[in-house]
Scaffold this motif. Structure first.
Motif, PDB file in Angstrom:
ATOM      1  N   THR A 101       0.531  -1.520  -0.097  1.00 32.16           N
ATOM      2  CA  THR A 101      -0.625   0.195   0.114  1.00 32.16           C
ATOM      3  C   THR A 101       0.655   1.417  -0.075  1.00 32.16           C
ATOM      4  N   ALA A 102       1.778   1.308   0.411  1.00 30.64           N
ATOM      5  CA  ALA A 102       2.971   2.158   0.901  1.00 30.64           C
ATOM      6  C   ALA A 102       3.786   2.594  -0.487  1.00 30.64           C
ATOM      7  N   TYR A 103       3.840   2.076  -1.152  1.00 35.13           N
ATOM      8  CA  TYR A 103       4.702   1.525  -2.931  1.00 35.13           C
ATOM      9  C   TYR A 103       3.597   2.605  -3.356  1.00 35.13           C
ATOM     10  N   PHE A 104       2.611   1.754  -3.447  1.00 31.59           N
ATOM     11  CA  PHE A 104       1.219   2.639  -4.344  1.00 31.59           C
ATOM     12  C   PHE A 104       0.595   3.464  -3.921  1.00 31.59           C
ATOM     13  N   LEU A 105       1.041   3.901  -2.850  1.00 33.76           N
ATOM     14  CA  LEU A 105      -0.009   5.895  -2.718  1.00 33.76           C
ATOM     15  C   LEU A 105       1.604   6.521  -3.004  1.00 33.76           C
ATOM     16  N   SER A 106       2.490   5.847  -2.943  1.00 34.91           N
ATOM     17  CA  SER A 106       4.209   6.711  -2.671  1.00 34.91           C
ATOM     18  C   SER A 106       4.638   7.347  -4.855  1.00 34.91           C
ATOM     19  N   LEU A 107       3.606   6.050  -5.722  1.00 35.40           N
ATOM     20  CA  LEU A 107       3.722   5.839  -6.478  1.00 35.40           C
ATOM     21  C   LEU A 107       2.418   6.555  -7.520  1.00 35.40           C
ATOM     22  N   THR A 108       1.695   7.221  -7.218  1.00 35.28           N
ATOM     23  CA  THR A 108       0.175   7.818  -7.614  1.00 35.28           C
ATOM     24  C   THR A 108      -0.625   9.097  -6.530  1.00 35.28           C
ATOM     25  N   LEU A 109      -0.368   9.752  -5.319  1.00 32.32           N
ATOM     26  CA  LEU A 109      -0.064  10.488  -4.656  1.00 32.32           C
ATOM     27  C   LEU A 109       0.318  11.769  -5.284  1.00 32.32           C
ATOM     28  N   ARG A 164       9.419   2.645  -1.068  1.00 36.21           N
ATOM     29  CA  ARG A 164       9.801   2.271  -1.811  1.00 36.21           C
ATOM     30  C   ARG A 164      10.880   1.019  -1.486  1.00 36.21           C
ATOM     31  N   GLU A 165      11.908   1.619  -0.465  1.00 31.89           N
ATOM     32  CA  GLU A 165      12.794   0.254   0.346  1.00 31.89           C
ATOM     33  C   GLU A 165      12.317  -0.682   1.433  1.00 31.89           C
ATOM     34  N   VAL A 166      11.013  -0.074   2.045  1.00 32.89           N
ATOM     35  CA  VAL A 166      11.140  -0.591   3.147  1.00 32.89           C
ATOM     36  C   VAL A 166      10.277  -2.863   3.025  1.00 32.89           C
ATOM     37  N   THR A 167      10.247  -2.708   3.886  1.00 32.13           N
ATOM     38  CA  THR A 167       9.963  -4.363   3.650  1.00 32.13           C
ATOM     39  C   THR A 167       9.136  -4.969   5.293  1.00 32.13           C
ATOM     40  N   LYS A 168       8.555  -6.627   5.274  1.00 35.88           N
ATOM     41  CA  LYS A 168       8.334  -6.612   6.350  1.00 35.88           C
ATOM     42  C   LYS A 168       8.972  -8.041   7.045  1.00 35.88           C
ATOM     43  N   THR A 169      10.016  -8.118   7.324  1.00 38.73           N
ATOM     44  CA  THR A 169      11.123  -9.155   7.328  1.00 38.73           C
ATOM     45  C   THR A 169      10.866 -10.130   8.909  1.00 38.73           C
ATOM     46  N   SER A 170      10.170 -10.115   9.582  1.00 34.98           N
ATOM     47  CA  SER A 170       9.739 -11.089  10.611  1.00 34.98           C
ATOM     48  C   SER A 170       8.363 -10.900  10.851  1.00 34.98           C
ATOM     49  N   THR A 171       8.350 -12.296  11.486  1.00 29.38           N
ATOM     50  CA  THR A 171       6.305 -12.474  11.604  1.00 29.38           C
ATOM     51  C   THR A 171       6.145 -11.480  12.780  1.00 29.38           C
ATOM     52  N   PHE A 172       6.662 -12.155  13.313  1.00 27.21           N
ATOM     53  CA  PHE A 172       6.216 -11.197  15.131  1.00 27.21           C
ATOM     54  C   PHE A 172       7.015  -9.953  16.255  1.00 27.21           C
ATOM     55  N   ARG A 173       8.541 -10.102  15.635  1.00 24.99           N
ATOM     56  CA  ARG A 173       9.461  -9.014  16.471  1.00 24.99           C
ATOM     57  C   ARG A 173       9.135  -7.778  16.339  1.00 24.99           C
ATOM     58  N   ILE A 308       3.604  -3.402  -8.454  1.00 25.51           N
ATOM     59  CA  ILE A 308       3.362  -2.810  -8.978  1.00 25.51           C
ATOM     60  C   ILE A 308       3.615  -1.831 -10.001  1.00 25.51           C
ATOM     61  N   LEU A 309       4.860  -2.001  -9.439  1.00 27.62           N
ATOM     62  CA  LEU A 309       5.537  -1.041 -10.496  1.00 27.62           C
ATOM     63  C   LEU A 309       4.879  -1.099 -12.423  1.00 27.62           C
ATOM     64  N   LEU A 310       4.982  -2.448 -12.266  1.00 28.57           N
ATOM     65  CA  LEU A 310       5.076  -3.186 -13.473  1.00 28.57           C
ATOM     66  C   LEU A 310       3.471  -2.659 -14.272  1.00 28.57           C
ATOM     67  N   ALA A 311       2.108  -2.995 -13.288  1.00 24.74           N
ATOM     68  CA  ALA A 311       0.713  -3.241 -13.515  1.00 24.74           C
ATOM     69  C   ALA A 311       0.737  -1.555 -13.849  1.00 24.74           C
ATOM     70  N   LEU A 312       1.546  -0.982 -13.152  1.00 27.15           N
ATOM     71  CA  LEU A 312       0.946   0.516 -13.359  1.00 27.15           C
ATOM     72  C   LEU A 312       1.671   0.903 -14.314  1.00 27.15           C
ATOM     73  N   ALA A 313       3.117   0.206 -14.786  1.00 26.38           N
ATOM     74  CA  ALA A 313       3.815   0.902 -16.537  1.00 26.38           C
ATOM     75  C   ALA A 313       2.820   0.319 -16.944  1.00 26.38           C
ATOM     76  N   MET A 326      11.250   3.204 -16.205  1.00 23.83           N
ATOM     77  CA  MET A 326      10.494   3.535 -15.478  1.00 23.83           C
ATOM     78  C   MET A 326      10.980   2.171 -14.076  1.00 23.83           C
ATOM     79  N   PHE A 327      11.467   1.529 -14.372  1.00 21.37           N
ATOM     80  CA  PHE A 327      12.072   0.955 -13.486  1.00 21.37           C
ATOM     81  C   PHE A 327      13.610   1.586 -13.024  1.00 21.37           C
ATOM     82  N   ALA A 328      13.859   2.378 -13.705  1.00 23.18           N
ATOM     83  CA  ALA A 328      15.330   2.696 -13.328  1.00 23.18           C
ATOM     84  C   ALA A 328      15.170   4.107 -12.834  1.00 23.18           C
ATOM     85  N   THR A 329      13.558   5.054 -13.182  1.00 20.29           N
ATOM     86  CA  THR A 329      12.840   5.946 -12.538  1.00 20.29           C
ATOM     87  C   THR A 329      12.768   5.656 -11.169  1.00 20.29           C
ATOM     88  N   TYR A 330      12.002   4.728 -10.968  1.00 19.37           N
ATOM     89  CA  TYR A 330      11.051   4.916  -9.877  1.00 19.37           C
ATOM     90  C   TYR A 330      11.636   3.493  -8.794  1.00 19.37           C
TER      91      TYR A 330
END
Length: 330
Positions: A101-109, A164-173, A308-313, A326-330
């Motif tokens: 959701t965060a990346y989609f908003l970052s590409l479309t707002l 763009r850069e952040v990701t969830k890396t652990s289930t509960f921590r 997400i980026l490919l779908a928007l592209a 676009m992949f090199a830009t965003y």
């Protein structure tokens, strides 16, 4: 104090368990607070901003997708149009799909106000729940002038990360959201909000993607690579009408020979193929084999964000050179 709009979508941060030690099975109870109820549990918000709440959804984040993303974009744009003096936005969200959701908003707002997405690893009823401090800090970041111009931001565990850069890396921590290659943008400490770097890839509001009028996105699927993987899933995606396929390949982006053959057939049929990897860190580079096959590379985007980026592209063009740009830009 600045006016900050808080939009609730549900998720763990708003969920209520059976008791204070219910840290895992609370979802089966089905009790999720709306945004006003959630904000009411954090009276300290009144000390840092004028917070206005919008009870948009109260669902697990596994239920969110393009339809809800489009509505969120619409709500934010409507709020800004009605009151340009709004200082920023906070979206409370389940952590399962928060980064998407965060990346989609970052590409479309198309607004300059900071938009900060936050969540929690523990439900609102939990002992030592992390939701209240995350909400408070997200509002503080959204009200910060320094947060402008960096696209959507993610705030959990006192850390500010680029969508763009952040990701969830652990289930509960508690420290689950990480930026593997580059680290945090800054921190929300008790005395002040501090930024130490800015992302350089283009982000909202200066993007070329406009979802106004779209009823859906072109179908793009993710094909996961593993030993002995064949082309069955890829063939099924193509049969289902996929316009694009993103691979979650072996690091640094390779797939099995059987998958490569199926991808070549898909590409020949007009499907755009972008190579990502399952490692969670690092770039995929365009090897001679990838280039000769006509495939694109997703740079260092993980598969779910590359999708997400490919779908928007694909809403803009089907030209491989333009999509590569676009992949090199965003």
């Amino acid at each position: 104090m600045k006016k900050v709009v808080l939009i609730g979508t549900g998720g763990t941060i708003a969920s209520v368990g059976r008791h204070s030690r219910d840290l895992q099975d609370y979802g089966t109870l089905g009790k999720i607070l709306d945004a006003p109820s959630l904000a009411a549990r954090v009276p300290e918000l009144a000390e840092v901003a004028e917070v206005v709440t919008i009870p948009y959804r109260a669902v697990p984040s596994t239920q969110l997708g393009f339809a809800e993303w489009r509505e969120l974009v619409g709500i934010i744009h409507e709020q800004v149009a009605a009151d340009p003096a709004i200082g920023g936005f906070v979206v409370t969200h389940g952590t399962a799909s928060l980064e998407e959701t965060a990346y989609f908003l970052s590409l479309t707002l198309k607004c300059a106000q900071p938009v900060v997405i936050t969540g929690a690893q523990r439900p609102s009823s939990a002992i030592s729940g992390d939701g209240p401090i995350n909400i408070l800090n997200a509002v503080r970041v959204a009200a910060s002038d320094e947060a402008r111009g960096m696209g959507a931001l993610v705030l959990l565990n006192d850390e500010i990360q680029a969508a763009r850069e952040v990701t969830k890396t652990s289930t509960f921590r508690m420290q689950t959201f990480r930026t593997p290659d580059f680290g945090v943008l800054g921190q929300a400490d008790a005395d002040s909000v501090n930024f130490y770097r800015r992302p350089v890839r283009k982000a909202a509001p200066d993007t070329e993607f406009d979802i106004a009028g779209l009823t859906g996105l072109p179908r793009v699927d993710v094909a996961y690579t593993h030993c002995d993987a064949d082309g069955v899933a890829i063939d099924a995606y193509v049969a289902a009408g996929a316009k694009g396929i993103v691979t979650a390949g072996f690091a640094p982006g390779f797939v099995t020979p059987a998958m490569a053959k199926a991808l070549e057939v898909a590409h020949a049929a007009g499907v755009v193929v972008a190579m990502s990897c399952r490692a969670g860190s690092g770039r995929v580079f365009r090897t001679t084999r990838i280039r000769e096959a006509g495939f694109l590379v997703a740079d260092n985007l993980n598969p779910q964000k590359a999708r997400i980026l490919l779908a928007l592209a694909l809403t803009r063009t089907s030209d491989p050179a333009e999509i590569a740009r676009m992949f090199a830009t965003y």
